[in-house]
Design an enzyme around this catalytic site. Structure first.
Site, PDB file in Angstrom:
ATOM      1  CD  GLN A  87      -3.015  -0.878   2.283  1.00  0.00           C
ATOM      2  OE1 GLN A  87      -2.969  -1.577   3.276  1.00  0.00           O
ATOM      3  NE2 GLN A  87      -3.934   0.058   2.110  1.00  0.00           N
ATOM      4  CG  HIS A  88       0.353   3.444   2.342  1.00  0.00           C
ATOM      5  ND1 HIS A  88      -0.983   3.752   2.459  1.00  0.00           N
ATOM      6  CD2 HIS A  88       0.638   2.609   3.380  1.00  0.00           C
ATOM      7  CE1 HIS A  88      -1.483   3.156   3.517  1.00  0.00           C
ATOM      8  NE2 HIS A  88      -0.522   2.440   4.096  1.00  0.00           N
ATOM      9  CG  ASP A 144       0.086  -5.061   1.684  1.00  0.00           C
ATOM     10  OD1 ASP A 144      -0.742  -4.275   2.180  1.00  0.00           O
ATOM     11  OD2 ASP A 144       1.316  -4.942   1.850  1.00  0.00           O
TER      12      ASP A 144
END
EC number: 2.7.1.17
Length: 467
Positions: A74-75, A247
């Protein structure tokens, strides 16, 4: 399912790319493959594409695959220019250089309420260095020429799904798509996880809203929507592509996580995530109010340090994995030795510049056994703090499902229940992110799919839109 009886799931993580080919009828993994990713906290996204192709080849190809979804870290900030080219290496979730940007963004929203409360109410999360929004502010301040070239912003799993479908040449930038779970971790999506906040995007990039409106953001798809098909030029045209997931949301699908249970993932990061029927808002910032991949929510607390705590202390003691476990369990406690395991800063609590400390050392406890015990206790105590933070948001947690590389440690498994204060279940080791992505693929709205008798949490409870 005709000549294509299987589905595939991808886990594009910080360290590697894993591909599993799964039989949704038997529930068995048919085959799998993997390939490494470059090290570091900034990575050229094209390296993920190369690793995906290598992992697909190692898994025996996709000739018998009917649908595929991608789970990903992520991110990570992926910025593309008007031709779909990568502008600069992606800043990953564990790159903490934007910690100052996070503080600025919070302060800029302080008014009648605190800045933290504003962000928690608006997006479900308080900015920390991990979130994409802080990385965009860092880009605007430190690489303004690159920021001016940004025509699209997406996340790692969005980028890979787009490339599998043919990328810019076939879809243009407008073909980018994402899901609620990953979008909700950007910091510029509202608490529903389904609508972008262009005003926040403009704030992050220090631009006006007219400029922010022109930047392409991935369309937020519904949980089991087909967002595209594979690139025909690669022979993937018959493969339906799902929206994928972050994830943690994919792993929640992989372990069939439902309300009342929490997943504790001990990988590069340590994550506590619990499926909730309602959104949460934590002004302290300890818990981020993410969406899950099924239309519910996934309040989550994340630590920057997890299995690497044991790796680091193994190097200190010079012990192998089994020897380390034996040493940790050979003593009844750490003898007063205490490890504060903030080796790479910390996110829960938000201390990006913190370092690790081993304290309480005496001549009696200064030996490998007590050091190993302190390491395991330090890891589990850190995760107990994350678990309690999620509980404090009113999320009921009756049991904990512990997964990830760190869960393979016998010492961690032995001490987990007492330190975490919960019943702990450790399922058989598996690639749960990739497996969850495969389960999403099996539940897509495609003829012959979504009716295989497996548990997928398929009910869509929230749609998606870009406003």
């Amino acid at each position: 399912m005709g000549e294509r009886p299987f589905v595939a799931g991808v886990d594009s993580s910080t360290q590697s790319c894993k591909v599993v080919v799964w039989d949704p009828v038997s529930g068995e993994v048919v085959r799998e493959g993997r390939a490494p990713h470059p090290e570091g906290t900034e990575v050229d996204p094209r390296a993920w594409w190369d690793a995906l192709n290598e992992a697909v080849a190692a898994a025996g190809g996709l000739d018998d695959v009917r649908a595929l979804s991608v789970g990903g870290q992520q991110h990570g900030m992926v910025v593309l220019d008007e031709r779909g080219e990568v502008i600069r290496p992606a800043l990953l979730w564990n790159d903490t250089r934007s910690a100052g940007a996070a503080r600025e963004l919070i302060a800029e929203r302080a008014g009648e309420s605190s800045g933290e409360a504003w962000w928690a109410d608006a997006t479900g999360s308080v900015p920390v260095a991990s979130l994409t929004v802080t990385k965009l502010r860092w880009l605007a301040d430190h690489e303004p020429e690159a920021a001016q070239r940004v025509a699209a912003v997406c996340l790692p799993h969005d980028y890979l799904t787009w490339r599998i479908a043919g990328g810019f040449e076939r879809l243009g930038l407008e073909g980018l798509a994402t899901d609620r779970s990953d979008a909700s971790g950007t910091g510029y999506v509202d608490r529903s996880g389904s609508a972008y906040r262009r005003d926040i995007l403009a704030q992050a990039l220090r631009c006006d809203e007219e400029r922010a409106e022109r930047i392409v953001l991935p369309r937020i798809a519904e949980p089991y929507e087909v967002v595209a098909h594979g690139d025909e030029a690669r022979g993937w045209g018959e493969i339906a592509l799902g929206p994928g997931a972050g994830d943690n949301a994919a792993a929640a699908l992989g372990v069939d996580l439902g309300p009342g249970a929490a997943m504790l993932s001990l990988g590069t990061s340590g994550v506590v995530a619990a499926v909730s029927e309602s959104a949460v808002s934590d002004p302290s910032g300890l818990v981020t109010g993410f969406s899950d991949a099924s239309g519910r929510w996934l309040p989550l607390a994340c630590t920057l340090n997890a299995s690497r705590i044991i790796d680091a202390m193994r190097r200190v003691t010079g012990l192998g994995y089994e020897e380390f476990d034996e040493a940790a369990l050979s003593v009844p406690d750490a003898g007063g030795l205490r490890l504060i395991p903030y080796f790479e800063g910390e996110r829960t609590p938000n201390l990006p510049d913190a370092t690790a400390t081993l304290e309480g050392m005496t001549l009696a406890n200064c030996d490998p056994a007590h050091v190993a015990r302190a390491a395991v206790e330090g890891l589990l105590t850190l995760m107990r703090g994350a678990l309690d933070a999620v509980r404090a948001q009113g999320v009921p947690i009756e049991r904990v499902v512990m997964v990830g590389g760190g869960a393979r440690s016998r010492a961690v498994r032995t001490l987990a229940s007492s330190i975490l204060g919960a019943e702990v279940e450790v399922p058989s080791p598996a690639e749960y992110v990739a497996l969850g992505a495969a389960k999403q693929a099996a539940a897509l709205n495609v003829a012959g799919l979504g009716a295989c008798g497996q548990t997928h949490h398929c009910t869509s409870r929230a749609g998606g839109s870009d406003v």
